[in-house]
Scaffold this motif. Structure first.
Motif, short mmCIF file in Angstrom:
data_model
loop_
_atom_site.label_atom_id
_atom_site.label_comp_id
_atom_site.label_asym_id
_atom_site.label_seq_id
_atom_site.Cartn_x
_atom_site.Cartn_y
_atom_site.Cartn_z
N TYR A 32 0.82 -1.21 0.00
CA TYR A 32 0.00 0.00 0.00
C TYR A 32 0.86 1.27 0.00
O TYR A 32 0.36 2.36 -0.22
N CYS A 33 2.13 1.14 0.26
CA CYS A 33 3.03 2.29 0.35
C CYS A 33 3.20 2.94 -1.03
O CYS A 33 3.50 2.27 -2.02
N ILE A 34 3.02 4.25 -1.08
CA ILE A 34 3.24 4.98 -2.33
C ILE A 34 4.52 5.81 -2.25
O ILE A 34 4.75 6.68 -3.08
N ARG A 35 5.34 5.54 -1.24
CA ARG A 35 6.64 6.17 -1.04
C ARG A 35 6.53 7.69 -0.95
O ARG A 35 7.35 8.42 -1.51
N CYS A 36 5.53 8.18 -0.23
CA CYS A 36 5.34 9.63 -0.08
C CYS A 36 6.26 10.21 0.98
O CYS A 36 6.51 11.42 0.99
N GLY A 37 6.76 9.38 1.89
CA GLY A 37 7.68 9.83 2.92
C GLY A 37 7.02 10.31 4.19
O GLY A 37 7.70 10.71 5.14
N ALA A 38 5.69 10.29 4.27
CA ALA A 38 5.00 10.77 5.46
C ALA A 38 5.36 9.95 6.69
O ALA A 38 5.47 10.49 7.80
N CYS A 39 5.60 8.67 6.53
CA CYS A 39 5.95 7.83 7.67
C CYS A 39 7.30 8.25 8.25
O CYS A 39 7.52 8.19 9.46
N SER A 40 8.21 8.73 7.41
CA SER A 40 9.51 9.19 7.89
C SER A 40 9.37 10.43 8.76
O SER A 40 10.14 10.62 9.70
N ASN A 41 8.40 11.27 8.46
CA ASN A 41 8.17 12.47 9.26
C ASN A 41 7.57 12.14 10.62
O ASN A 41 7.75 12.88 11.58
N ALA A 42 6.82 11.04 10.71
CA ALA A 42 6.15 10.67 11.95
C ALA A 42 6.93 9.64 12.76
O ALA A 42 6.61 9.40 13.92
N CYS A 43 7.95 9.04 12.19
CA CYS A 43 8.67 7.94 12.83
C CYS A 43 9.85 8.48 13.63
O CYS A 43 10.83 8.98 13.07
N SER A 44 9.77 8.36 14.95
CA SER A 44 10.85 8.88 15.79
C SER A 44 12.15 8.10 15.59
O SER A 44 13.24 8.66 15.68
N ASN A 45 12.05 6.79 15.33
CA ASN A 45 13.26 6.00 15.06
C ASN A 45 13.98 6.50 13.81
O ASN A 45 15.19 6.65 13.81
N PHE A 46 13.22 6.75 12.76
CA PHE A 46 13.82 7.24 11.52
C PHE A 46 14.43 8.62 11.72
O PHE A 46 15.51 8.91 11.22
N GLN A 47 13.75 9.46 12.48
CA GLN A 47 14.26 10.80 12.71
C GLN A 47 15.56 10.78 13.51
O GLN A 47 16.45 11.60 13.30
N ALA A 48 15.69 9.80 14.41
CA ALA A 48 16.90 9.70 15.23
C ALA A 48 18.06 9.09 14.45
O ALA A 48 19.20 9.54 14.55
#
Length: 79
Positions: A32-48
């Motif tokens: 279902y992922c369309i690679r929009c990147g929204a999950c990266s903005n909400a993911c604290s692990n990715f941000q760290a």
């Protein structure tokens, strides 16, 4: 230019493991992922950690883990 009825059309579809992902209960939602990147903005692990440190060799972010498992297999490879 040739008339349309004389031209050939070729379509190549690449699966890249997507049919297998569709059948796997754990990986199905990855499609279902369309690679929009929204999950990266909400993911604290990715941000760290960011970048390819979180995800896989090819696909970054939280969705990267699922895509790597679906496309390249779920076995961990060491270098």
């Amino acid at each position: 230019m040739r008339p349309a009825d004389e031209r050939e059309f070729h379509l190549v579809l690449l699966d890249n493991g997507r049919m297998g992902m569709r059948e796997d209960d754990d990986l199905r939602e990855t499609l279902y992922c369309i690679r929009c990147g929204a999950c990266s903005n909400a993911c604290s692990n990715f941000q760290a950690v960011g970048g390819h440190g979180f995800g896989g060799e090819t696909y970054t972010g939280g969705i990267g883990t699922g895509w790597e498992a679906g496309v390249h297999g779920s076995r961990v490879q060491t270098r």
